[in-house]
Design a protein around this motif. Structure first.
Motif, short mmCIF file in Angstrom:
data_model
loop_
_atom_site.label_atom_id
_atom_site.label_comp_id
_atom_site.label_asym_id
_atom_site.label_seq_id
_atom_site.Cartn_x
_atom_site.Cartn_y
_atom_site.Cartn_z
N ARG A 124 0.82 -1.21 0.00
CA ARG A 124 0.00 0.00 0.00
C ARG A 124 0.86 1.27 0.00
O ARG A 124 0.39 2.34 0.36
N PHE A 125 2.10 1.13 -0.44
CA PHE A 125 3.04 2.25 -0.38
C PHE A 125 2.51 3.50 -1.07
O PHE A 125 2.64 4.61 -0.56
N ARG A 126 1.90 3.34 -2.21
CA ARG A 126 1.44 4.50 -2.98
C ARG A 126 0.08 5.01 -2.51
O ARG A 126 -0.42 6.00 -3.05
N ASP A 127 -0.52 4.36 -1.52
CA ASP A 127 -1.84 4.78 -1.05
C ASP A 127 -1.81 5.42 0.34
O ASP A 127 -2.71 6.21 0.67
N HIS A 128 -0.82 5.10 1.17
CA HIS A 128 -0.83 5.64 2.53
C HIS A 128 -0.04 6.95 2.60
O HIS A 128 0.57 7.39 1.62
N THR A 157 8.20 3.84 4.13
CA THR A 157 8.64 5.17 4.55
C THR A 157 9.17 5.14 5.98
O THR A 157 10.17 5.79 6.30
N GLN A 158 8.51 4.37 6.86
CA GLN A 158 9.01 4.24 8.23
C GLN A 158 10.36 3.53 8.26
O GLN A 158 11.25 3.90 9.03
N SER A 190 8.34 13.06 -3.02
CA SER A 190 7.30 12.31 -3.72
C SER A 190 7.49 10.82 -3.49
O SER A 190 8.54 10.38 -3.00
N LYS A 191 6.48 10.03 -3.85
CA LYS A 191 6.58 8.59 -3.66
C LYS A 191 7.74 8.00 -4.47
O LYS A 191 8.49 7.14 -3.97
#
Length: 629
Positions: A124-128, A157-158, A190-191
């Motif tokens: 879910r990297f691109r959604d959270h 990210t964490q 950005s992501k």
């Protein structure tokens, strides 16, 4: 009797005499006042909670960020200088410190690499927004239902925040700081930028930081050329870089890669059939060399003085992986077979080019993982008769010739009577025959012709043998001390016209991507070409008809060399000169035990000479046949 009038009720009174009714609003107000006061109290409480809650949150945030590192420094200074050693063909053989490859851009990488990472680490990297409540809830439920911690809720990210800014400490405070930094990263980048930073900074084991460094260390290629299963292996490493290291745990790495491929199928990036086919193609290459650590340690010795500064170094070495593999295999075969039966516990081999001093192979013992002590460069041992060429060369420099004759009978010097083993005295023999058969009594007499122990010591030191050496006639029998590498280098002038090379392991260097000089090879003339040629022919006689006959490969060009055996068979040597396509090679071999325990009748002309021959015969085979063996 008069009646008493009863009072009239309010209803019976005339309207004029009744008090006026209050207005409707006045009648409702008493009922609403308690409610209003209650609502007001709740409103005031809510305001107070918001105010004090905001202050508490601000204070908590201040506590969390008080000792956080500066983000600009952390983003630019998360690297320590590292050293990467490459074999002669460019294959990475060793690393020291942190290894960093090229900075890679997301657009240049194969699509399956980031897809593999996201499939196994953070779908879910691109959604959270940096924190994933859904992922946290899912992990909590799985951990609760299984009764053990099997999943984590950290986002990519964490993980990036922890790797870039924080320590591995496990605490609520550190986790809270991780969340704060993750939110900042999501706001700042950005992501695609976050994913790119992660791919370039993540630790992937073996000292490799970033996918490009890991691809070069594990597969010998840049990250831009990774295939599907290689990308799956790298994507699986962040979970446990040491435990899943494909070099040290290939089976565990392959199993983890299969999990990654399955996750990619679940996300729809691959079909189940494609994932299965990729898993079946996993073939992790073996380590370039099991025991090249001795060479690596020697090659980077005193590196700080040769390459001052804090740059990342990439050093191209002279190590020939094929020659190294042959040396390792033949040494282990000998030690495990005839060596074990004869009480030989250790051995060392070094292969050097005579004309350049470039070391092509080095085995400093039997197993580098068990002992890093380098018996090629650190062990000082008596060379025995392997020292005699310098005794005979001193006599030649004093005017003697190989065909001059010398007595081979018994000799006594102050009560010392050297023996000749199984040699039967012939009265007089030539110097060439005396060296070929390693006749001790003749060598003592040749020492006197060369000017005695002092003159021979001076010559030996001129050839790069520092000693210490005894100051008496026992020097003729090799009672000084040498290292195997020094002795091999000292034999090189007999193969290259009298020039002494400096043993070298580095051929090129790059500091932060820029070429830097490694120093020019040095060649020092230590004897004339004529005397060097004469000594080469005498050493050929040692192998052709003397103590080194076991060293000659059948049908091969004549080789030269000298055997050496110390008292009670504590050390056995063979130093040989062999022709090669790139020039003459000097191959030095030592067999013995670290505690100087005697071997069982192991002489320089037996197991060491046989090992020399085995190495030459194996190297003479085509490369494919050698690998198959």
């Amino acid at each position: 009797m008069a009646r008493t009038a009863r009072p009239r009720s309010a209803a019976e009174r005339p309207a004029a005499s009744r008090p006026a009714a209050p207005p409707a609003a006045d009648r409702v107000a008493p009922a609403l006042a308690p409610r209003a006061r209650k609502a007001f109290r709740w409103l005031r409480l809510a305001v107070l909670v918001c105010v004090w809650g905001s202050l508490a949150a601000a204070a908590t945030l201040l506590v969390l960020i008080w000792d956080l590192p500066r983000t600009d420094i952390a983003l630019s200074q998360t690297r320590r200088a590292g050293v990467t050693l490459e074999a002669a063909n460019g294959t990475i053989i060793a690393t020291a410190g942190d290894v960093h490859g090229q900075i890679v851009r997301l657009r240049d990488l194969p699509a399956h690499l980031p897809a593999a990472l996201l499939a196994i680490e953070d779908r879910r990297f691109r959604d959270h927004f940096g924190l994933d409540p859904i992922g946290i809830a899912r992990a909590a439920w799985v951990n609760y239902s299984t009764g053990q911690i099997t999943q984590g809720g950290s986002t990519l990210t964490q993980q990036l925040a922890k790797n870039l800014f924080l320590t591995p400490e496990r605490s609520f405070r550190r986790k809270a700081q991780e969340a704060v930094m993750a939110l900042w990263l999501e706001w700042r980048f950005s992501k695609d930028e976050l994913l790119e930073i992660y791919l370039n900074r993540v630790y992937l084991g073996a000292g490799a930081f970033g996918v490009d460094a890991a691809a070069r260390v594990y597969f010998g290629i840049p990250a831009t050329r990774l295939n599907l299963w290689q990308s799956a292996i790298l994507a699986g490493l962040p979970k446990a870089p040491s435990r899943l290291n494909p070099r040290t745990a290939p089976d565990a790495a392959a199993g983890r890669a299969a999990e990654v491929l399955g996750a990619m199928a679940e996300t729809g990036f691959l079909t189940r059939q494609e994932a299965t086919l990729a898993a079946e193609r996993i073939q992790i290459p073996p380590r370039p060399s099991r025991d090249s650590g001795w060479f690596a340690d020697w090659a980077i010795d005193d590196l700080a003085s040769r390459f001052p500064g804090n740059a990342d170094l990439v050093l191209r070495t002279s190590l020939d992986l094929r020659v190294q593999a042959v040396v390792e295999a033949r040494l282990e075969a000998l030690l495990a077979g005839p060596g074990a039966r004869a009480g030989v516990g250790q051995g060392a081999v070094v292969v050097m080019e005579a004309e350049t001093g470039l070391v092509r192979a080095m085995a400093g013992g039997r197993d580098y993982r068990r002992s890093q002590f380098n018996r090629v460069t650190q062990a000082r041992r008596q060379p025995g008769s392997a020292f005699k060429p310098f005794v005979f060369l001193a006599a030649m420099e004093a005017g003697a010739f190989p065909q001059d004759r010398v007595a081979d009978g018994p000799i006594s010097l102050g009560g010392w009577r050297p023996g000749n083993g199984g040699w039967r005295s012939q009265g007089e023999i030539t110097l060439e025959e005396a060296l070929a058969h390693s006749v001790n009594t003749a060598a003592v007499r040749v020492l006197a012709r060369g000017g005695g122990a002092r003159a021979v010591t001076d010559l030996a030191q001129r050839f790069g043998l520092p000693g210490p050496f005894p100051r008496d006639a026992t020097l003729a029998l090799g009672t000084g001390e040498v290292t195997l590498l020094d002795l091999v280098a000292a034999y090189a002038p007999f193969a290259n016209g009298g020039l002494l090379p400096e043993p070298r392991g580095l051929v090129a260097a790059r500091a932060d991507g820029r070429a830097v000089p490694v120093g020019r090879p040095t060649l020092l003339r230590v004897t004339t070409a004529e005397r060097a040629g004469a000594m080469r022919r005498m050493l050929e006689a040692v192998v052709a008809r003397g103590t080194g006959r076991a060293a000659q490969p059948p049908g091969a060009a004549p080789v030269a060399g000298k055997t050496g055996t110390t008292q009670d068979f504590r050390d056995a040597w063979f130093i040989g000169l062999a022709p090669a396509a790139e020039g003459a090679r000097v191959i030095g071999i030592w067999l013995g035990n670290d505690d100087a325990t005697p071997m069982q009748d192991v002489r320089g002309g037996t197991l060491p000479a046989r090992l020399f021959r085995d190495i030459l015969e194996t190297l003479a085979r085509p490369a494919a046949a050698t690998a198959a063996r």
